[in-house]
Write a protein that holds these residues in place. Sequence first.
Motif, PDB file in Angstrom:
ATOM      1  N   LYS A  43     -20.886  25.510  74.395  1.00 47.93           N
ATOM      2  CA  LYS A  43     -20.294  25.566  75.734  1.00 47.93           C
ATOM      3  C   LYS A  43     -19.126  24.586  75.877  1.00 47.93           C
ATOM      4  CE  LYS A  43     -24.240  24.446  77.655  1.00 47.93           C
ATOM      5  NZ  LYS A  43     -25.087  24.256  76.460  1.00 47.93           N
ATOM      6  N   SER A  44     -19.384  23.310  75.540  1.00 50.08           N
ATOM      7  CA  SER A  44     -18.314  22.311  75.672  1.00 50.08           C
ATOM      8  C   SER A  44     -17.167  22.628  74.721  1.00 50.08           C
ATOM      9  CB  SER A  44     -18.838  20.908  75.369  1.00 50.08           C
ATOM     10  OG  SER A  44     -19.803  20.544  76.314  1.00 50.08           O
ATOM     11  N   THR A  45     -17.508  23.096  73.543  1.00 50.20           N
ATOM     12  CA  THR A  45     -16.469  23.434  72.572  1.00 50.20           C
ATOM     13  C   THR A  45     -15.532  24.502  73.134  1.00 50.20           C
ATOM     14  OG1 THR A  45     -18.028  22.921  70.814  1.00 50.20           O
ATOM     15  CG2 THR A  45     -16.070  24.175  70.183  1.00 50.20           C
ATOM     16  N   PHE A  85     -14.731  16.392  82.092  1.00 45.33           N
ATOM     17  CA  PHE A  85     -15.490  16.135  80.858  1.00 45.33           C
ATOM     18  C   PHE A  85     -16.992  16.070  81.110  1.00 45.33           C
ATOM     19  CE2 PHE A  85     -12.284  14.021  77.777  1.00 45.33           C
ATOM     20  CZ  PHE A  85     -11.222  14.731  78.317  1.00 45.33           C
ATOM     21  N   GLN A  86     -17.750  16.511  80.099  1.00 49.53           N
ATOM     22  CA  GLN A  86     -19.207  16.348  80.165  1.00 49.53           C
ATOM     23  C   GLN A  86     -19.556  14.857  80.142  1.00 49.53           C
ATOM     24  OE1 GLN A  86     -21.388  18.498  77.125  1.00 49.53           O
ATOM     25  NE2 GLN A  86     -23.362  17.839  77.905  1.00 49.53           N
ATOM     26  N   GLN A  87     -18.932  14.129  79.207  1.00 48.23           N
ATOM     27  CA  GLN A  87     -19.150  12.688  79.117  1.00 48.23           C
ATOM     28  C   GLN A  87     -17.931  11.983  79.707  1.00 48.23           C
ATOM     29  OE1 GLN A  87     -21.810  11.339  77.808  1.00 48.23           O
ATOM     30  NE2 GLN A  87     -22.664  12.800  76.354  1.00 48.23           N
ATOM     31  N   PHE A 158     -15.609  22.742  84.901  1.00 51.33           N
ATOM     32  CA  PHE A 158     -16.520  21.605  85.089  1.00 51.33           C
ATOM     33  C   PHE A 158     -17.593  21.675  84.014  1.00 51.33           C
ATOM     34  CE2 PHE A 158     -14.957  22.578  89.370  1.00 51.33           C
ATOM     35  CZ  PHE A 158     -14.567  21.321  89.817  1.00 51.33           C
ATOM     36  N   ASP A 159     -17.742  20.604  83.247  1.00 47.36           N
ATOM     37  CA  ASP A 159     -18.750  20.600  82.187  1.00 47.36           C
ATOM     38  C   ASP A 159     -19.983  19.831  82.661  1.00 47.36           C
ATOM     39  OD1 ASP A 159     -20.112  20.784  79.809  1.00 47.36           O
ATOM     40  OD2 ASP A 159     -18.387  20.208  78.567  1.00 47.36           O
ATOM     41  N   GLU A 160     -21.011  20.553  82.992  1.00 46.20           N
ATOM     42  CA  GLU A 160     -22.267  20.010  83.514  1.00 46.20           C
ATOM     43  C   GLU A 160     -22.040  18.990  84.636  1.00 46.20           C
ATOM     44  OE1 GLU A 160     -25.404  19.224  80.755  1.00 46.20           O
ATOM     45  OE2 GLU A 160     -24.694  20.746  79.346  1.00 46.20           O
ATOM     46  N   PRO A 161     -21.457  19.452  85.732  1.00 44.22           N
ATOM     47  CA  PRO A 161     -21.153  18.531  86.845  1.00 44.22           C
ATOM     48  C   PRO A 161     -22.411  17.917  87.436  1.00 44.22           C
ATOM     49  CG  PRO A 161     -20.878  20.820  87.542  1.00 44.22           C
ATOM     50  CD  PRO A 161     -21.058  20.843  86.056  1.00 44.22           C
TER      51      PRO A 161
HETATM   52 MG   LIG Z   1     -21.763  20.317  76.215  1.00 43.75          MG
END
Ligand SMILES: [Mg+2]
Lengths: 232, 307
Positions: A43-45, A85-87, A158-161
């Motif tokens: 997903k993030s990729t 970003f997720q992180q 949005f990555d895992e908001p």
């Molecule tokens: Mg991810």
Amino acid sequence: MLEIRNVSLKVKGGSRTNILDHISLRIKPGTLAVITGPNGSGKSTLAEIIMGIKTPTSGKILFNESDITTQSITDRAKAGIAYSFQQPVHLRGIDVYTLLNIASGELITPETATQYLVKVGLDSSYLSREISNKLSGGELKRIEIASVLARRPTLIIFDEPEAGIDLWSINSLVKVFKKLKESGVATIIISHQEKILKLADKIIVLENGKIKQQGTPAKILPKLTGGKDGTN
Amino acid sequence: MELTNEEKQIFCEVAGTFEIPAGAYNFRVNGKSVGRSSTTNIDVRPKKDQSGLDIYIKKGTKNEQVHIPVAISATGLKEAVYNDFYIGDDAEVTIIAGCGIYNCGPSDSVHDGIHRFYVGKNAKIKYIEKHYGFGPGKGGRILNPTTEVNLSQNSEATLELEQIKGVDSTIRKTTAALENDAKLFVKERLMTHGRQTADSIYEVELNGKDSTADIASRSIAQDYSKQTFKATIIGSNKCRGHSECDAILMDQAEVHAIPALDAKTKDAELIHEAAIGKIASVELTKLMTLGLTRAEAESRIINGFLK
Ligand SMILES: [Mg+2]
Ligand SMILES: Nc1ncnc2c1ncn2[C@@H]1O[C@H](COP(=O)(O)OP(=O)(O)OP(=O)(O)O)[C@@H](O)[C@H]1O
């Protein structure tokens, strides 16, 4: 608006070499798509490939009908793409007000900057705080989200908001997502959170770098609950 | 004051102005005082036996400033200047020092500034020192500041030490001795480039009960420059000491951080933190996703880091 054509990312070594495997996807203005799927499914990729942080080994990315596959991160950002970003990243020496100014691409008043913070449940007392480990994980995550809102993009990912954010604030984030959709922004949210999945016009389930299924929440949600995905 | 453009530039960089400031002052150019003034509460006197000043700040003085900037615009000038500050009990003052060297010739110019502070009971000082160099000459621009702070009971000193540009070689020595309830805060900012070298050495003695010291150094080393940061905190009473060295390394530069904590009693709480590394690529990536180019992102981080 956004079209992903047959995108793959292969890496050498590792347990899996096909990080993404022939992904095709279209997102129109005013559409809210939610991407879900197990950890490590890519997903993030995929988000990083859309933003230009990673380059696919094959396939094409089109944005507003033009091929952006080889465009830099900066050019994509200027074209209207934003990625939360997720992180969240620590930015030593940069305070929240400066970050929101950079994100806006122009000088904004503290009042305007505060409006973005309020959307993520923070207030003006954060403006002078440095984006460092002196902020909590949840605070950093909210500031990260505020920074992409300040860009006023036309495509936003949005990555895992929901990660590290309490329930009360998730409810106010849901309002933010609805507003974005209403104003015609194309929104992609990577999420495992049911409240967010329910907002979707379209849910895309990734597994092992492939699109396993996609469709409306009514179609997809029943299959996810009880399964290993979607539980959170 | 008659000043050349280079001298004006130096005073702007290190003291924020080349005009006569409010309060007491002494402007030094090429080894001579070009302007000096005392106030009712602050007496600025030239030393009789050596080069430098004795500065007396009366008991209970509030909200006053002393400016004592130094400019060197002559190539090959080498000087050692001794400034002593006697700060009366309960006084609160800001001292703006700093030195700049413009070198347009072949010989090294050197300024060794030795500053000693005797801070009275309950007094509070803020000491701001900026160092700066420029000029087309092959001669070195060399600045060696020594700062000695003696803090009486319940007094407080905040040192803001900054060397941003153009100093070829520096050895910075800062020592402090603290009595009961005294507090020391140090904020150091260093940037080196080219083949510059900078050594920053601290030795802080926490002698008094409940004395505290906090040393925060941030630096950027570019090109082939070399930096050494050495902080020793000695705790011989119930006290708290913290030192922190945070450095960004670029190009072929080197940074050495040598922490030393010397606790002579179990009631001493001493901490040292050091982090040295290049600008993280995620920091640049994040800023690029906000529309900055890589070069813009890099300079944002550098400027922010040294603020
Ligand atoms: Mg991810
Ligand atoms: N440079 C790389 N080399 C090898 N493997 C990589 C590389 N980058 C990512 N991966 C792998 O790609 C897979 C997908 O990672 P990705 O971060 O996209 O997953 P995700 O779906 O976002 O997971 P999560 O839900 O945990 O955030 C993971 O198995 C990861 O280990």
